[in-house]
Design an enzyme around this catalytic site. Structure first.
Site, short mmCIF file in Angstrom:
data_model
loop_
_atom_site.label_atom_id
_atom_site.label_comp_id
_atom_site.label_asym_id
_atom_site.label_seq_id
_atom_site.Cartn_x
_atom_site.Cartn_y
_atom_site.Cartn_z
N TYR A 1 0.74 -1.13 -0.04
CA TYR A 1 0.04 -0.07 0.01
C TYR A 1 0.94 1.32 -0.21
O TYR A 1 0.17 2.27 0.08
CB TYR A 1 -0.90 0.03 1.17
CG TYR A 1 -2.16 -0.97 1.31
CD1 TYR A 1 -1.99 -2.36 0.89
CD2 TYR A 1 -3.50 -0.43 1.24
CE1 TYR A 1 -2.99 -3.17 0.79
CE2 TYR A 1 -4.31 -1.23 0.94
CZ TYR A 1 -4.17 -2.63 0.92
OH TYR A 1 -5.21 -3.21 0.85
N ASP B 1 -2.99 -17.48 5.45
CA ASP B 1 -3.87 -18.21 4.96
C ASP B 1 -4.75 -19.31 5.96
O ASP B 1 -5.57 -19.47 6.12
CB ASP B 1 -3.48 -19.24 3.82
CG ASP B 1 -1.97 -19.93 3.88
OD1 ASP B 1 -1.18 -19.08 4.54
OD2 ASP B 1 -1.66 -21.03 3.51
#
Ligand code: NAI
Length: 422
Positions: free
Chosen positions: A148, A286
């Site tokens: 970002y 995950d």
């Protein structure tokens, strides 16, 4: 005009503080109007006029662009810095013009390095999981680094070519790893020691202050060792050095296990938890998505990098049916500058129709009241909102999924909440 002040990392809040607000675009003004009415009612009821907020509107977004040609005037940034605590509705992301997102600009310019997202279930909200009540956690998402950072080079541009040429010349082995080098977009993922440390420090401090039991570092360090993996390592280093008497880490447990066996390591852990030490562990991203579905009660405080934190916040909020009502805040824990905000967008299709649910901005305001120490007013808002939802008085977004719900417009919903404070 009384101002909130920050000295030595501590907030000083007068009885009549001025708090700047940005109503926002689209449904922003409606949800802001509702929020302001409810907050004012709660503060009045809690403090009988002894405390009150003086609201001060500041410019940003579409309205500001129309009035002054500027989407985010410098004066707005200066005012937030000066008044320290601010609140905002959703803002339209300008298309073109060089500004990627007003929210990202606000976070970066004011260095609001923590994005705080508490996620809990409200009885009466339809949730897609069987036991939504097991979820009561808070996410500390790093807000200034990672992919970002905005360092990207579009395929085919001269800048991109400079980067590729550099790699080809200096790091030919790495260059060879790029599958299609003739047409490839490039992004840079900076994750620093300081950036990781200040985020993890904020998460542990929060856990200590709020009697939370676990802080989980979520990272993808098995693949991205020197960014995500480094975040994990720096996080553990910080926990073990700065908070040594208050935490026990999974890394310490692993070391003891290796040297003295698992049973001994477990004894150490048990002893630490008996002494109310905070358990600091880590989970690969995950696996975290999977485990928060299967074992939600294991999660308490989550500290994560920017991209992981972004995904996780929305996914977990969806798990409790709360994606549309989840609150958020962006905070710099050093300067204490904080912007509390609705986490949804401007919802232009329903703007001006008295349909929008104000709960996201309202719960952000509730967080803001806790932040400034006005916990009695915050508690009033929270219990009135809980009661209203439980009574099945719901705005359209929630009513759709709840049998026998009584459909409320924004204004009627607001009135019910205020009434439920009595
Ligand atoms: P959105 O959040 O505005 O809308 C997504 C869906 O949720 C729509 O169906 C909308 O009607 C519904 N919705 C959102 N908030 C609601 C509420 N309070 N009550 C009832 N229903 C609600 O996301 P979208 O459409 O992707 O973005 C629209 C604009 O908002 C864009 O310009 C985007 O950049 C901006 N945006 C701004 C954010 C912010 O300021 N924090 C965050 C996300 C988007």
């Amino acid at each position: 005009m009384q101002k909130i002040k920050c000295e030595n990392n501590q907030l000083f809040v007068p009885d009549q503080p001025t708090i700047p607000f940005i109503p926002g675009d689209g449904i922003g003004p409606e949800v802001w109007e509702a929020t302001q009415a409810i907050v004012d009612a709660a503060v009045q009821k809690a403090y009988h006029g002894q405390k009150a907020i003086t609201w001060m509107e500041i410019a940003a977004g579409e309205k500001s662009a129309q009035n002054s040609g500027e989407w985010l005037p410098q004066a707005t940034l200066d005012t937030i810095r000066e008044y320290i605590v601010a609140i905002k509705g959703p803002l339209t992301t300008p298309v073109g013009g060089g500004i990627r997102s007003l929210n990202v600009t606000l976070r970066k310019t004011l260095d609001l390095f923590v994005c705080l997202r508490p996620i809990r279930w409200f009885e009466g909200v339809a949730a897609p999981v069987r036991e939504p009540q097991l979820i009561d956690l808070i996410i500390f998402r790093e807000n200034t680094e990672d992919l970002y950072a905005g360092i990207e080079y579009a395929a085919g541009t001269p800048e991109n070519q400079i980067m590729l040429d550099f790699f080809k010349e200096k790091f030919p082995k790495d260059f060879a790893k790029i599958r299609f080098p003739e047409n490839v977009g490039l992004g840079v993922k900076p994750i620093s020691k300081q950036g990781s440390e200040r985020l993890v420090r904020a998460a542990i401090n929060y856990a200590i202050k709020n009697h939370r039991k676990t802080v989980t570092l979520v990272h993808k360090g098995n693949i991205m060792k020197f960014t995500e993996g480094a975040f994990r390592n720096w996080g553990y280093d910080l926990a073990e050095s700065e908070f040594s008497s208050m935490v026990f880490t999974k890394r310490q447990w692993e070391t003891i296990k290796k040297e003295e066996g698992e049973a001994v390591a477990d004894e150490y852990k048990k002893e630490a938890l008996r002494n109310n030490k905070i358990w600091i562990n880590d989970v690969i991203t995950d696996a975290a998505f999977q485990q928060v579905l299967l074992y939600p009660a294991d999660f308490d405080v989550i500290a994560s990098t920017n991209l992981n934190g972004d995904y996780l916040s929305d996914a977990i909020a969806a798990q409790v049916g709360g994606i549309g009502i989840a609150p958020g805040a962006n905070i710099n824990m050093d300067t204490q500058v904080a912007i509390f905000e609705a986490t949804h967008g401007t919802a232009p299709a329903i703007a001006g129709k008295d349909i929008a649910n104000p709960s996201s901005l309202l719960l952000s305001a509730e967080m803001m009241l806790i932040y400034i120490g006005w916990t009695e007013a915050a508690e009033m808002i929270l219990s009135a909102l809980k009661k209203t939802i439980k009574q099945k008085f719901l705005t359209a977004d929630l009513a759709l999924y709840v049998p026998n719900a009584e459909l409320m417009g924004t204004k009627a919903f607001t009135e019910k909440i205020i009434k439920n404070m009595d």
